[in-house]
Design a protein around this motif. Sequence first.
Motif, PDB file in Angstrom:
ATOM      1  N   ALA A   1      46.159  43.342  55.209  1.00  0.00           N
ATOM      2  CA  ALA A   1      47.327  43.193  55.372  1.00  0.00           C
ATOM      3  C   ALA A   1      48.007  42.465  54.358  1.00  0.00           C
ATOM      4  O   ALA A   1      49.287  42.644  53.938  1.00  0.00           O
ATOM      5  N   GLU A   2      47.535  41.269  53.793  1.00  0.00           N
ATOM      6  CA  GLU A   2      47.825  40.530  52.676  1.00  0.00           C
ATOM      7  C   GLU A   2      47.798  41.032  51.271  1.00  0.00           C
ATOM      8  O   GLU A   2      46.796  41.924  51.273  1.00  0.00           O
ATOM      9  N   LYS A   3      48.559  40.767  50.468  1.00  0.00           N
ATOM     10  CA  LYS A   3      48.358  41.001  49.152  1.00  0.00           C
ATOM     11  C   LYS A   3      47.046  40.444  48.456  1.00  0.00           C
ATOM     12  O   LYS A   3      46.977  39.072  48.350  1.00  0.00           O
ATOM     13  N   VAL A   4      46.208  41.054  47.863  1.00  0.00           N
ATOM     14  CA  VAL A   4      44.846  40.652  47.424  1.00  0.00           C
ATOM     15  C   VAL A   4      44.842  40.749  45.887  1.00  0.00           C
ATOM     16  O   VAL A   4      45.197  42.161  45.519  1.00  0.00           O
ATOM     17  N   ALA A   5      44.762  39.900  45.019  1.00  0.00           N
ATOM     18  CA  ALA A   5      44.606  40.545  43.476  1.00  0.00           C
ATOM     19  C   ALA A   5      43.506  41.368  43.257  1.00  0.00           C
ATOM     20  O   ALA A   5      43.778  41.996  42.076  1.00  0.00           O
ATOM     21  N   GLY A   6      42.488  41.279  43.576  1.00  0.00           N
ATOM     22  CA  GLY A   6      41.326  42.208  43.344  1.00  0.00           C
ATOM     23  C   GLY A   6      39.973  41.722  43.992  1.00  0.00           C
ATOM     24  O   GLY A   6      40.006  40.849  44.760  1.00  0.00           O
ATOM     25  N   TRP A   7      38.958  42.229  43.429  1.00  0.00           N
ATOM     26  CA  TRP A   7      37.676  41.755  43.648  1.00  0.00           C
ATOM     27  C   TRP A   7      36.724  41.323  42.840  1.00  0.00           C
ATOM     28  O   TRP A   7      37.099  41.724  41.632  1.00  0.00           O
ATOM     29  N   LEU A   8      35.872  40.530  43.298  1.00  0.00           N
ATOM     30  CA  LEU A   8      34.759  40.149  42.006  1.00  0.00           C
ATOM     31  C   LEU A   8      33.403  40.002  42.791  1.00  0.00           C
ATOM     32  O   LEU A   8      33.238  39.928  43.828  1.00  0.00           O
ATOM     33  N   VAL A   9      32.378  40.295  41.996  1.00  0.00           N
ATOM     34  CA  VAL A   9      30.949  40.343  42.360  1.00  0.00           C
ATOM     35  C   VAL A   9      30.341  39.404  41.741  1.00  0.00           C
ATOM     36  O   VAL A   9      30.311  39.408  40.527  1.00  0.00           O
ATOM     37  N   VAL A  10      29.979  38.198  42.752  1.00  0.00           N
ATOM     38  CA  VAL A  10      29.262  37.241  41.982  1.00  0.00           C
ATOM     39  C   VAL A  10      27.672  37.153  42.038  1.00  0.00           C
ATOM     40  O   VAL A  10      27.329  36.970  43.556  1.00  0.00           O
ATOM     41  N   THR A  11      26.992  37.107  41.284  1.00  0.00           N
ATOM     42  CA  THR A  11      25.434  37.126  41.393  1.00  0.00           C
ATOM     43  C   THR A  11      24.771  35.907  40.794  1.00  0.00           C
ATOM     44  O   THR A  11      25.397  35.371  39.891  1.00  0.00           O
ATOM     45  N   ALA A  12      23.669  35.746  41.235  1.00  0.00           N
ATOM     46  CA  ALA A  12      22.754  34.676  40.763  1.00  0.00           C
ATOM     47  C   ALA A  12      22.429  34.587  39.221  1.00  0.00           C
ATOM     48  O   ALA A  12      22.086  35.872  38.856  1.00  0.00           O
ATOM     49  N   ALA A  13      22.530  33.619  38.576  1.00  0.00           N
ATOM     50  CA  ALA A  13      21.984  33.443  37.255  1.00  0.00           C
ATOM     51  C   ALA A  13      21.280  32.023  37.188  1.00  0.00           C
ATOM     52  O   ALA A  13      20.837  31.631  38.066  1.00  0.00           O
TER      53      ALA A  13
ATOM     54  N   VAL B   1      29.313  32.802  33.993  1.00  0.00           N
ATOM     55  CA  VAL B   1      30.360  31.520  34.105  1.00  0.00           C
ATOM     56  C   VAL B   1      29.430  30.278  34.608  1.00  0.00           C
ATOM     57  O   VAL B   1      28.759  30.375  35.368  1.00  0.00           O
ATOM     58  N   THR B   2      29.674  29.303  33.902  1.00  0.00           N
ATOM     59  CA  THR B   2      28.999  28.034  34.221  1.00  0.00           C
ATOM     60  C   THR B   2      29.973  27.550  35.495  1.00  0.00           C
ATOM     61  O   THR B   2      31.217  27.293  35.569  1.00  0.00           O
ATOM     62  N   VAL B   3      29.393  27.262  36.594  1.00  0.00           N
ATOM     63  CA  VAL B   3      29.906  26.962  37.866  1.00  0.00           C
ATOM     64  C   VAL B   3      30.926  25.642  37.580  1.00  0.00           C
ATOM     65  O   VAL B   3      31.805  25.419  38.171  1.00  0.00           O
ATOM     66  N   ALA B   4      30.207  24.721  37.012  1.00  0.00           N
ATOM     67  CA  ALA B   4      31.078  23.310  36.611  1.00  0.00           C
ATOM     68  C   ALA B   4      32.229  23.516  35.974  1.00  0.00           C
ATOM     69  O   ALA B   4      33.213  22.662  35.998  1.00  0.00           O
ATOM     70  N   ASP B   5      32.231  24.690  34.936  1.00  0.00           N
ATOM     71  CA  ASP B   5      33.461  24.722  34.212  1.00  0.00           C
ATOM     72  C   ASP B   5      34.392  25.933  34.918  1.00  0.00           C
ATOM     73  O   ASP B   5      35.461  26.357  33.963  1.00  0.00           O
ATOM     74  N   TRP B   6      33.956  26.315  35.991  1.00  0.00           N
ATOM     75  CA  TRP B   6      34.866  27.615  36.634  1.00  0.00           C
ATOM     76  C   TRP B   6      36.600  27.393  36.903  1.00  0.00           C
ATOM     77  O   TRP B   6      36.644  26.208  37.236  1.00  0.00           O
ATOM     78  N   VAL B   7      37.244  27.992  36.274  1.00  0.00           N
ATOM     79  CA  VAL B   7      38.575  27.837  36.521  1.00  0.00           C
ATOM     80  C   VAL B   7      39.022  29.208  37.317  1.00  0.00           C
ATOM     81  O   VAL B   7      39.300  30.409  36.811  1.00  0.00           O
ATOM     82  N   PRO B   8      39.381  28.878  38.557  1.00  0.00           N
ATOM     83  CA  PRO B   8      39.679  30.074  39.622  1.00  0.00           C
ATOM     84  C   PRO B   8      41.039  30.820  39.018  1.00  0.00           C
ATOM     85  O   PRO B   8      41.903  30.184  38.765  1.00  0.00           O
ATOM     86  N   PRO B   9      41.069  32.051  39.156  1.00  0.00           N
ATOM     87  CA  PRO B   9      42.388  32.697  38.923  1.00  0.00           C
ATOM     88  C   PRO B   9      43.228  32.842  39.934  1.00  0.00           C
ATOM     89  O   PRO B   9      43.080  32.284  41.192  1.00  0.00           O
ATOM     90  N   ALA B  10      44.364  32.733  39.742  1.00  0.00           N
ATOM     91  CA  ALA B  10      45.552  32.681  40.699  1.00  0.00           C
ATOM     92  C   ALA B  10      45.527  33.785  41.784  1.00  0.00           C
ATOM     93  O   ALA B  10      44.845  34.740  41.528  1.00  0.00           O
TER      94      ALA B  10
END
Length: 231
Positions: free
Chosen positions: A124-136, A152-161
């Motif tokens: 019902a709400e606006k969603v920017a999109g989808w991401l698939v996150v898998t183990a490295a 992506v380095t987890v410690a340096d992750w900058v989440p998108p808006a």
Amino acid sequence: MVVQRILVLDGSPAGEQASGTAACVANNAGQLHVLAYRQEAGKQAAEGVSLLAAEVLQQAGWSHAQSTAPDLVAVVVGPGSFTGLRASCAAAAGYAVGVGCPVVGVTRAEALAPELDAILAAQAEKVAGWLVVTAARRGRVFVEDAQGARAVTVADWVPPAGTWLVAGEACSELAFPSVIQSHVSHPDVKQIAVAALKRVEGELPPRSALPLYVDPPEAKLPANGLRAAPV
């Protein structure tokens, strides 16, 4: 090209989720049926996916000698385990050459995209999109969207808006200001087969059965250069 028999191979899961999967999927006018399925956990299983393929082919009664060999081989090309991807892609390419059928690669997100798109459409709400996150490895994860994959380095992750739908076995590793966590973690063999058929029919761009290596090669050239060619 009429595709009735699809051999699906997957050695992509990494880390604690490492496994090998092989399945024979029959396509009857767009209706897919899994005739034989084998999955084993562990890195060794991913490396030995060719043995699993031999088992499911025997169970399904598919063989080149009986003119019932697969019409198509589909293999998950990543992102995922370096060793598992090499082994499964090599097995897929080798088998396809042996029986003379096409082989195509499918990424995890390509296989999961229809289900994730359906989840987005139901929100019902606006969603920017989808991401698939898998183990490295080494404190990182692989992040894949419709445009491609990256490490992506987890410690340096900058989440998108915005609000994001996040799937994959490592989706809890990354923080988001607003997130919808999906139960979807890894594509099943039918989803892989569907994506492969779309690729054959031209609905998805071509993708060879080559490992999708997100990271650069770790091998380094010798300090003194390569050896001279033999004479």
